[in-house]
Scaffold this active site. Structure first.
Site, PDB file in Angstrom:
ATOM      1  CG  HIS A 162      34.415  13.897 111.163  1.00 40.82           C
ATOM      2  ND1 HIS A 162      33.874  12.683 110.826  1.00 40.82           N
ATOM      3  CD2 HIS A 162      33.420  14.566 111.799  1.00 40.82           C
ATOM      4  CE1 HIS A 162      32.623  12.633 111.246  1.00 40.82           C
ATOM      5  NE2 HIS A 162      32.318  13.770 111.842  1.00 40.82           N
ATOM      6  CG  HIS A 172      28.226  14.244 108.638  1.00 39.73           C
ATOM      7  ND1 HIS A 172      29.464  13.921 108.147  1.00 39.73           N
ATOM      8  CD2 HIS A 172      28.333  14.158 109.994  1.00 39.73           C
ATOM      9  CE1 HIS A 172      30.299  13.649 109.152  1.00 39.73           C
ATOM     10  NE2 HIS A 172      29.621  13.781 110.277  1.00 39.73           N
ATOM     11  CG  HIS A 188      30.653  15.068 118.689  1.00 35.96           C
ATOM     12  ND1 HIS A 188      31.250  13.846 118.457  1.00 35.96           N
ATOM     13  CD2 HIS A 188      30.183  15.472 117.486  1.00 35.96           C
ATOM     14  CE1 HIS A 188      31.155  13.547 117.170  1.00 35.96           C
ATOM     15  NE2 HIS A 188      30.491  14.516 116.550  1.00 35.96           N
ATOM     16  CD  GLU A 243      30.610  11.497 113.880  1.00 38.44           C
ATOM     17  OE1 GLU A 243      29.876  12.134 113.113  1.00 38.44           O
ATOM     18  OE2 GLU A 243      31.627  12.001 114.406  1.00 38.44           O
TER      19      GLU A 243
END
Ligand code: DHB
Ligand code: FE
Length: 284
Positions: free
Chosen positions: A12, A59, A193, A240
């Site tokens: 995303h 977030h 990431h 995530e």
């Protein structure tokens, strides 16, 4: 009865949204990424759902450190794209499905999962970028969406096992809704990431590929993987990926049904700081 027809999994990255909004998607950096979603956009048109349950993480946009729900379900009529610092993305308002969302809340809470009820929320890139990737640039999204927010930002975050079990509970909830609806469930976020600290920029494509392979073929075993493995192998934001297990837990084979058909699998490295992974599974 409502039925889960398919599950979709995708990263995303916010820069993907910016690339689309600023019409940079045909530039050499971005073109290979968007090419990987051409099949998916056609598949969405050919397999239009009535509702999408979109598992995502906020977030620190709608929820900040004053309140951190572990699991929260959107029961509102509509959700406005959030301003994340550069103005709101110029994408359609997301229409909700309060009737199914409230039914899922009722059923899943009765199955002993604690959900926070959301009656108002702006949605950030965690929700709008997957919609853009799967639907392209549209005047309106193809169907109502039930946002399902998971805390993967502030520890303690839920385990993969709990996410997988929650997916099973969501499937039961959907299948006890007495309207004929085709429901897709999407698990979003990831893949490897890390955005800050000494290992910022970490990407682990081999591990990501293995994660997708296990997601398809042995999700129950994948669900037992501890947090530490995600963080060590896939970086701090790699956590995530536990959200993908919610979508996978809602598939028919987990409840004794047939194995899903793999429609599409795609990897691309990098998009911004992230390894992008994508998978579509269809229930038979
Ligand atoms: C990036 C990735 C994310 O998942 C996110 O939430 C923000 C930024 C990135 O790769 O830049
Ligand atoms: Fe993120």
């Amino acid at each position: 009865m409502a039925k889960i027809t398919a599950s979709v999994y995708t990263s995303h990255v916010p820069a993907i949204g910016a690339a689309l909004d600023l019409k940079k998607d045909h530039e050499p950096y971005w073109q290979p990424l968007f090419k990987g979603y051409e099949t998916s956009k056609q598949w969405m048109k050919d397999n239009k759902p009535d509702v999408i349950i979109l598992v995502f993480n906020d977030h620190a946009t709608a929820f900040d450190l004053t309140m951190i729900p572990t699991f929260a379900i959107g029961c509102a009529d509509a959700y406005t794209p959030a301003d994340e610092g550069y103005g709101a993305r110029p994408v359609p308002v997301v229409q909700g499905h309060p009737e199914l969302a409230c039914h899922i809340a009722q059923s899943v809470i009765q199955q002993d999962f604690d959900l926070t009820i959301i009656n108002h929320m702006d949605v950030d890139h965690g929700l709008t970028v997957p919609l853009s990737l799967m639907c392209g640039e549209v005047e309106e999204w193809p169907c109502p969406v039930i946002p399902f927010a998971v805390n993967v930002v502030q520890y303690p975050v839920p385990s993969g096992q709990r996410c997988f079990n929650l997916g099973k509970a969501i499937r039961k909830a959907v299948e006890s809704f007495d309207k004929d609806l085709k429901v897709q469930i999407w698990g979003t976020g990831g893949m490897s990431h890390q955005l800050q600290g000494a290992r910022a920029g970490l990407i682990n494509l081999d591990w990501d590929k293995q994660f997708i392979e296990r997601m398809v073929n042995d999700p129950a075993d994948l669900a037992t993987m501890p947090h530490m493995d995600y963080v060590r192998e896939a970086g701090s934001e790699g956590i995530e990926l536990v959200m993908w297990l919610i979508a996978r837990g809602a598939m028919a084979d987990v409840a004794g049904g047939a194995k899903p058909t793999e429609v599409h699998r795609f990897h691309h490295v990098p998009a911004s700081n992230t390894s992008v992974g994508h998978l579509i599974l269809e229930n038979q």
